[in-house]
Design a protein around this motif. Sequence first.
Motif, PDB file in Angstrom:
ATOM      1  N   ALA A 185       0.832  -1.202   0.000  1.00 37.00           N
ATOM      2  CA  ALA A 185       0.000   0.000   0.000  1.00 37.00           C
ATOM      3  C   ALA A 185       0.870   1.258   0.000  1.00 37.00           C
ATOM      4  CB  ALA A 185      -0.933  -0.003   1.204  1.00 37.00           C
ATOM      5  N   GLN A 186       1.930   1.245   0.800  1.00 40.22           N
ATOM      6  CA  GLN A 186       2.837   2.391   0.830  1.00 40.22           C
ATOM      7  C   GLN A 186       3.496   2.595  -0.532  1.00 40.22           C
ATOM      8  OE1 GLN A 186       5.329   1.195   4.108  1.00 40.22           O
ATOM      9  NE2 GLN A 186       4.076   2.255   5.627  1.00 40.22           N
ATOM     10  N   ALA A 187       3.895   1.498  -1.165  1.00 46.50           N
ATOM     11  CA  ALA A 187       4.524   1.597  -2.485  1.00 46.50           C
ATOM     12  C   ALA A 187       3.540   2.125  -3.526  1.00 46.50           C
ATOM     13  CB  ALA A 187       5.060   0.231  -2.912  1.00 46.50           C
ATOM     14  N   ALA A 188       2.296   1.672  -3.456  1.00 47.35           N
ATOM     15  CA  ALA A 188       1.279   2.138  -4.409  1.00 47.35           C
ATOM     16  C   ALA A 188       1.011   3.629  -4.223  1.00 47.35           C
ATOM     17  CB  ALA A 188      -0.005   1.336  -4.243  1.00 47.35           C
ATOM     18  N   LYS A 189       0.953   4.073  -2.971  1.00 47.70           N
ATOM     19  CA  LYS A 189       0.744   5.493  -2.696  1.00 47.70           C
ATOM     20  C   LYS A 189       1.934   6.319  -3.191  1.00 47.70           C
ATOM     21  CE  LYS A 189      -2.304   5.211   1.326  1.00 47.70           C
ATOM     22  NZ  LYS A 189      -2.393   5.482   2.778  1.00 47.70           N
ATOM     23  N   ALA A 190       3.129   5.798  -2.978  1.00 44.83           N
ATOM     24  CA  ALA A 190       4.328   6.509  -3.441  1.00 44.83           C
ATOM     25  C   ALA A 190       4.343   6.587  -4.967  1.00 44.83           C
ATOM     26  CB  ALA A 190       5.591   5.816  -2.930  1.00 44.83           C
ATOM     27  N   GLU A 191       3.965   5.510  -5.621  1.00 42.40           N
ATOM     28  CA  GLU A 191       3.907   5.502  -7.087  1.00 42.40           C
ATOM     29  C   GLU A 191       2.890   6.519  -7.591  1.00 42.40           C
ATOM     30  OE1 GLU A 191       4.741   4.777 -10.948  1.00 42.40           O
ATOM     31  OE2 GLU A 191       5.851   3.939  -9.255  1.00 42.40           O
ATOM     32  N   LYS A 192       1.752   6.603  -6.922  1.00 39.88           N
ATOM     33  CA  LYS A 192       0.723   7.579  -7.304  1.00 39.88           C
ATOM     34  C   LYS A 192       1.242   8.995  -7.094  1.00 39.88           C
ATOM     35  CE  LYS A 192      -4.136   8.781  -6.686  1.00 39.88           C
ATOM     36  NZ  LYS A 192      -3.979   9.856  -7.584  1.00 39.88           N
ATOM     37  N   ALA A 193       1.967   9.218  -6.026  1.00 35.34           N
ATOM     38  CA  ALA A 193       2.531  10.545  -5.761  1.00 35.34           C
ATOM     39  C   ALA A 193       3.543  10.921  -6.846  1.00 35.34           C
ATOM     40  CB  ALA A 193       3.186  10.576  -4.384  1.00 35.34           C
ATOM     41  N   VAL A 194       4.351   9.953  -7.284  1.00 38.18           N
ATOM     42  CA  VAL A 194       5.316  10.202  -8.363  1.00 38.18           C
ATOM     43  C   VAL A 194       4.581  10.545  -9.657  1.00 38.18           C
ATOM     44  CG1 VAL A 194       7.038   9.076  -9.842  1.00 38.18           C
ATOM     45  CG2 VAL A 194       7.185   8.835  -7.366  1.00 38.18           C
ATOM     46  N   GLN A 195       3.522   9.779  -9.969  1.00 35.58           N
ATOM     47  CA  GLN A 195       2.741  10.056 -11.174  1.00 35.58           C
ATOM     48  C   GLN A 195       2.103  11.444 -11.118  1.00 35.58           C
ATOM     49  OE1 GLN A 195      -0.009   6.795 -11.444  1.00 35.58           O
ATOM     50  NE2 GLN A 195       1.524   5.377 -12.262  1.00 35.58           N
ATOM     51  N   ASP A 196       1.575  11.810  -9.954  1.00 35.50           N
ATOM     52  CA  ASP A 196       0.978  13.139  -9.786  1.00 35.50           C
ATOM     53  C   ASP A 196       2.028  14.234  -9.953  1.00 35.50           C
ATOM     54  OD1 ASP A 196      -1.451  11.922  -9.334  1.00 35.50           O
ATOM     55  OD2 ASP A 196      -1.441  12.259  -7.149  1.00 35.50           O
ATOM     56  N   ALA A 197       3.221  14.010  -9.415  1.00 29.93           N
ATOM     57  CA  ALA A 197       4.296  14.988  -9.535  1.00 29.93           C
ATOM     58  C   ALA A 197       4.721  15.131 -10.995  1.00 29.93           C
ATOM     59  CB  ALA A 197       5.489  14.577  -8.672  1.00 29.93           C
ATOM     60  N   ARG A 198       4.823  14.013 -11.697  1.00 29.66           N
ATOM     61  CA  ARG A 198       5.180  14.073 -13.132  1.00 29.66           C
ATOM     62  C   ARG A 198       4.121  14.829 -13.929  1.00 29.66           C
ATOM     63  NH1 ARG A 198       7.289   7.889 -13.727  1.00 29.66           N
ATOM     64  NH2 ARG A 198       9.402   8.278 -12.960  1.00 29.66           N
ATOM     65  N   ALA A 199       2.856  14.561 -13.613  1.00 34.29           N
ATOM     66  CA  ALA A 199       1.779  15.273 -14.301  1.00 34.29           C
ATOM     67  C   ALA A 199       1.856  16.767 -14.001  1.00 34.29           C
ATOM     68  CB  ALA A 199       0.423  14.708 -13.885  1.00 34.29           C
ATOM     69  N   GLY A 200       2.170  17.117 -12.757  1.00 31.26           N
ATOM     70  CA  GLY A 200       2.318  18.523 -12.388  1.00 31.26           C
ATOM     71  C   GLY A 200       3.471  19.180 -13.129  1.00 31.26           C
ATOM     72  N   VAL A 201       4.574  18.485 -13.260  1.00 33.45           N
ATOM     73  CA  VAL A 201       5.734  19.007 -13.991  1.00 33.45           C
ATOM     74  C   VAL A 201       5.369  19.190 -15.464  1.00 33.45           C
ATOM     75  CG1 VAL A 201       8.058  18.419 -14.805  1.00 33.45           C
ATOM     76  CG2 VAL A 201       7.479  18.129 -12.407  1.00 33.45           C
ATOM     77  N   GLN A 202       4.664  18.218 -16.021  1.00 30.49           N
ATOM     78  CA  GLN A 202       4.255  18.312 -17.422  1.00 30.49           C
ATOM     79  C   GLN A 202       3.324  19.504 -17.630  1.00 30.49           C
ATOM     80  OE1 GLN A 202       5.504  16.575 -19.920  1.00 30.49           O
ATOM     81  NE2 GLN A 202       4.253  17.705 -21.374  1.00 30.49           N
ATOM     82  N   ASP A 203       2.403  19.716 -16.708  1.00 27.36           N
ATOM     83  CA  ASP A 203       1.500  20.863 -16.792  1.00 27.36           C
ATOM     84  C   ASP A 203       2.275  22.171 -16.755  1.00 27.36           C
ATOM     85  OD1 ASP A 203      -0.669  19.164 -16.928  1.00 27.36           O
ATOM     86  OD2 ASP A 203      -1.265  19.444 -14.813  1.00 27.36           O
ATOM     87  N   LEU A 204       3.274  22.242 -15.875  1.00 24.29           N
ATOM     88  CA  LEU A 204       4.097  23.459 -15.793  1.00 24.29           C
ATOM     89  C   LEU A 204       4.881  23.691 -17.073  1.00 24.29           C
ATOM     90  CD1 LEU A 204       5.449  23.293 -12.120  1.00 24.29           C
ATOM     91  CD2 LEU A 204       3.878  24.980 -13.084  1.00 24.29           C
TER      92      LEU A 204
END
Length: 133
Positions: free
Chosen positions: A103-122
Amino acid sequence: MMTSTAKPSKHLRGLKLAALALGTSFILAGCAGKPPTEQYAVTQSAVNSAVSAGGTEFAAVEMKAAQDKFKEAELAMHDKQYDKARMLAEQAEWDARVAERKAQAAKAEKAVQDARAGVQDLREEGQRSVQQQ
């Protein structure tokens, strides 16, 4: 005289064997008679931590295995099958720990994906403002 002496020794020998068997059974019962309360508490804590970490959402299979084994351990404790209860509680603990880590790994993976999406948006926003100038 020999026959009268032989009978008491056979009787005495039988009593000694019976006493030895009885003593051994008491010793074995004493070893198996201790409930695994510490392991039970550790397992309960591990299952609770896994649930809090999102194990039911992100590691449903492992979480179900942990909860099922924990319930079986509770039943074994109730039936005073302490060795079985200890074994099941240990297995449930490890299943719960796997569920928590997953569960911790899945949450961390989701956080990485969200961060990448945020960087792409910027990046896209930066490119639009450069093109508009």
